[in-house]
Scaffold this motif. Structure first.
Motif, PDB file in Angstrom:
ATOM      1  N   GLU A  34      12.110   8.635 -17.487  1.00  0.00           N
ATOM      2  CA  GLU A  34      13.212   7.776 -17.060  1.00  0.00           C
ATOM      3  C   GLU A  34      12.756   6.660 -16.129  1.00  0.00           C
ATOM      4  OE1 GLU A  34      16.060   7.868 -18.345  1.00  0.00           O
ATOM      5  OE2 GLU A  34      16.181   9.860 -19.263  1.00  0.00           O
ATOM      6  N   GLY A  35      11.488   6.688 -15.716  1.00  0.00           N
ATOM      7  CA  GLY A  35      10.980   5.606 -14.886  1.00  0.00           C
ATOM      8  C   GLY A  35      10.447   6.005 -13.524  1.00  0.00           C
ATOM      9  N   VAL A  36      10.441   7.314 -13.210  1.00  0.00           N
ATOM     10  CA  VAL A  36       9.848   7.781 -11.955  1.00  0.00           C
ATOM     11  C   VAL A  36       8.340   7.530 -11.993  1.00  0.00           C
ATOM     12  CG1 VAL A  36       9.144   9.966 -10.909  1.00  0.00           C
ATOM     13  CG2 VAL A  36      11.556   9.440 -11.140  1.00  0.00           C
ATOM     14  N   GLU A  37       7.756   7.245 -10.823  1.00  0.00           N
ATOM     15  CA  GLU A  37       6.325   6.928 -10.764  1.00  0.00           C
ATOM     16  C   GLU A  37       5.540   7.859  -9.849  1.00  0.00           C
ATOM     17  OE1 GLU A  37       5.524   2.426 -11.075  1.00  0.00           O
ATOM     18  OE2 GLU A  37       7.401   2.578  -9.929  1.00  0.00           O
ATOM     19  N   GLY A  38       6.206   8.827  -9.249  1.00  0.00           N
ATOM     20  CA  GLY A  38       5.532   9.781  -8.384  1.00  0.00           C
ATOM     21  C   GLY A  38       6.411  10.999  -8.217  1.00  0.00           C
ATOM     22  N   GLN A  79       0.824  -1.205   0.000  1.00  0.00           N
ATOM     23  CA  GLN A  79       0.000   0.000   0.000  1.00  0.00           C
ATOM     24  C   GLN A  79       0.863   1.261   0.000  1.00  0.00           C
ATOM     25  OE1 GLN A  79      -2.197  -1.198   3.538  1.00  0.00           O
ATOM     26  NE2 GLN A  79      -4.098  -1.321   2.340  1.00  0.00           N
ATOM     27  N   ILE A  80       1.980   1.215   0.707  1.00  0.00           N
ATOM     28  CA  ILE A  80       2.886   2.369   0.719  1.00  0.00           C
ATOM     29  C   ILE A  80       3.471   2.590  -0.667  1.00  0.00           C
ATOM     30  CG2 ILE A  80       5.020   3.318   1.676  1.00  0.00           C
ATOM     31  CD1 ILE A  80       4.325   1.691   4.247  1.00  0.00           C
ATOM     32  N   ARG A  81       3.854   1.503  -1.333  1.00  0.00           N
ATOM     33  CA  ARG A  81       4.350   1.643  -2.709  1.00  0.00           C
ATOM     34  C   ARG A  81       3.323   2.342  -3.586  1.00  0.00           C
ATOM     35  NH1 ARG A  81       6.607  -3.543  -1.465  1.00  0.00           N
ATOM     36  NH2 ARG A  81       8.890  -3.552  -1.723  1.00  0.00           N
ATOM     37  N   GLU A  82       2.053   1.967  -3.431  1.00  0.00           N
ATOM     38  CA  GLU A  82       1.007   2.596  -4.228  1.00  0.00           C
ATOM     39  C   GLU A  82       0.867   4.076  -3.888  1.00  0.00           C
ATOM     40  OE1 GLU A  82      -0.828   1.548  -6.880  1.00  0.00           O
ATOM     41  OE2 GLU A  82       0.739   0.020  -6.750  1.00  0.00           O
ATOM     42  N   ARG A  83       1.027   4.425  -2.630  1.00  0.00           N
ATOM     43  CA  ARG A  83       0.942   5.836  -2.236  1.00  0.00           C
ATOM     44  C   ARG A  83       2.132   6.632  -2.784  1.00  0.00           C
ATOM     45  NH1 ARG A  83      -3.731   5.541  -1.941  1.00  0.00           N
ATOM     46  NH2 ARG A  83      -4.992   5.327  -0.054  1.00  0.00           N
ATOM     47  N   LEU A  84       3.298   5.987  -2.866  1.00  0.00           N
ATOM     48  CA  LEU A  84       4.452   6.674  -3.449  1.00  0.00           C
ATOM     49  C   LEU A  84       4.247   6.944  -4.937  1.00  0.00           C
ATOM     50  CD1 LEU A  84       7.391   4.752  -1.731  1.00  0.00           C
ATOM     51  CD2 LEU A  84       6.547   7.042  -1.179  1.00  0.00           C
ATOM     52  N   GLY A 119      18.982  -1.029 -10.882  1.00  0.00           N
ATOM     53  CA  GLY A 119      18.446  -1.460  -9.598  1.00  0.00           C
ATOM     54  C   GLY A 119      17.388  -2.535  -9.723  1.00  0.00           C
ATOM     55  N   THR A 120      16.825  -2.913  -8.581  1.00  0.00           N
ATOM     56  CA  THR A 120      15.744  -3.894  -8.567  1.00  0.00           C
ATOM     57  C   THR A 120      14.448  -3.227  -9.009  1.00  0.00           C
ATOM     58  OG1 THR A 120      15.193  -3.437  -6.251  1.00  0.00           O
ATOM     59  CG2 THR A 120      16.848  -5.128  -6.684  1.00  0.00           C
ATOM     60  N   ASP A 121      13.490  -4.040  -9.425  1.00  0.00           N
ATOM     61  CA  ASP A 121      12.273  -3.470  -9.990  1.00  0.00           C
ATOM     62  C   ASP A 121      11.129  -3.366  -8.988  1.00  0.00           C
ATOM     63  OD1 ASP A 121      11.591  -6.109  -9.718  1.00  0.00           O
ATOM     64  OD2 ASP A 121      11.302  -6.504 -11.856  1.00  0.00           O
ATOM     65  N   ASP A 122      11.404  -3.604  -7.703  1.00  0.00           N
ATOM     66  CA  ASP A 122      10.342  -3.510  -6.703  1.00  0.00           C
ATOM     67  C   ASP A 122      10.440  -2.239  -5.865  1.00  0.00           C
ATOM     68  OD1 ASP A 122      12.638  -4.232  -5.370  1.00  0.00           O
ATOM     69  OD2 ASP A 122      11.663  -5.693  -4.053  1.00  0.00           O
ATOM     70  N   VAL A 123      11.277  -1.294  -6.296  1.00  0.00           N
ATOM     71  CA  VAL A 123      11.446  -0.016  -5.603  1.00  0.00           C
ATOM     72  C   VAL A 123      10.783   1.081  -6.427  1.00  0.00           C
ATOM     73  CG1 VAL A 123      13.144   1.735  -4.942  1.00  0.00           C
ATOM     74  CG2 VAL A 123      13.534  -0.655  -4.356  1.00  0.00           C
ATOM     75  N   VAL A 124      10.007   1.937  -5.764  1.00  0.00           N
ATOM     76  CA  VAL A 124       9.332   3.050  -6.428  1.00  0.00           C
ATOM     77  C   VAL A 124      10.236   4.286  -6.375  1.00  0.00           C
ATOM     78  CG1 VAL A 124       7.300   4.538  -6.455  1.00  0.00           C
ATOM     79  CG2 VAL A 124       7.073   2.136  -5.777  1.00  0.00           C
TER      80      VAL A 124
END
Length: 314
Positions: free
Chosen positions: A203-207, A7-12, A182-187
């Protein structure tokens, strides 16, 4: 109940607003106004909040004040809001904050940019591992103020407990290389606010963290929606209406050559102009309040921003 890591990842993956610290004329914290701001921003649709961040005047707050602000922020917001608490300093001081924030229900720890004069990238990664061991709450390191290697950025994603990285370097190429390595599970979160949202998104930022969206959240929410739907023309338009006020934040102010000196005071003035609480623009040293001329200029910029919002959003 606190949010899960997922859920925190989604909020980020959204707009993260900084909770500024309102001070009275004696420079004491006005906790009721801090709570009012948090509630008002939540009502506008914001779900991710940065407590005791740089823009909160982190370095002018005592340890007890940081803990009290984090506690007040959590208590002011519904359970579906995500509150990140700023953490920094020595390993001992940072561990104290992590554990105190954990007790008060903070969802994740935003590890502040290192303020040590001499840095070693491997030592800095060890620092994050020590803080990860202090709590089961996830970490979001804040990369700013130094020029790390791509290997370091990749290594940061592999520290247990790191679920997000707030990237605030004016280098989109390094950002893209770090994301790829890097790994793909970090936002990854744009830490330079609206001006860099479009280029960093590519470049891949999500928030992204808020600039003018700290006091006019509808701008950030509309910009995020445009980016998410790859409506690049609208995203650029929304980015562009933020630039004048953001450039004002970057100014040195009077009798000073250091850039960004007006940043916090300018956002506090924006809060006041928007009908929120900026503590009448009061700030603690080493920051200085805006001059009367700067306040007049901020009002002009705000009026133009308001016109642009009415044209593009409402």
């Amino acid at each position: 109940m606190r949010l899960s890591d997922g859920q925190i990842r989604e909020r980020l993956r959204g707009v993260a607003v900084g909770l500024l610290t309102p001070f009275d004329d004696s420079l004491e914290i006005e906790y009721d106004k801090l709570a009012d701001n948090a509630q008002a921003l939540y009502d506008e649709g914001i779900r991710t909040f940065l407590a005791t961040a740089n823009i909160s005047e982190y370095h002018s707050l005592s340890q007890d004040e940081r803990i009290s602000i984090a506690k007040a922020s959590v208590e002011a917001l519904p359970d579906d809001a995500c509150v990140l608490g700023g953490v920094g300093g020595s390993t001992a001081d940072a561990t104290e904050l992590v554990q105190a924030y954990d007790r008060h229900g903070v969802d994740a720890m935003m590890i502040m940019p290192p303020d040590h004069t001499y840095l070693h990238e491997r030592g800095l990664l060890d620092y994050y591992r020590e803080l990860d061991a202090a709590s089961d709450r996830p970490l979001v390191p804040y990369v700013r103020g130094f020029d790390p290697s791509v290997d370091y950025l990749a290594g940061l994603t592999r520290v247990d407990g790191v679920i997000g990285i707030k990237y605030a370097l004016e280098d989109p190429v390094k950002l893209g290389a770090g994301i790829a390595a890097g790994t793909d599970d970090v936002v990854w979160v744009d830490g330079l606010a609206e001006p860099y949202a479009v280029s960093f998104w590519a470049e891949g930022v999500e928030g992204f963290s808020a600039g003018v969206s700290n006091f006019r959240p509808e701008v950030g929410l509309a910009l995020f929606d445009a980016l998410e739907h790859e409506n690049w023309e609208r995203a650029r338009e929304l980015r562009n209406i933020c630039l004048p006020y953001q450039e004002f934040r970057d100014e040195t102010g009077q009798n000073n050559t250091l850039p960004g000196a007006s940043s916090v005071a300018a956002v506090k003035q924006g809060l006041e102009l928007a009908g929120l609480h900026g503590g009448d623009g009061n700030v603690r040293e080493p920051i200085r309040p805006l001059t009367d001329d700067q306040k007049d200029y901020a009002a002009e910029l705000y009026d133009q921003l308001d016109d642009d919002i009415n044209r593009l959003i409402e």
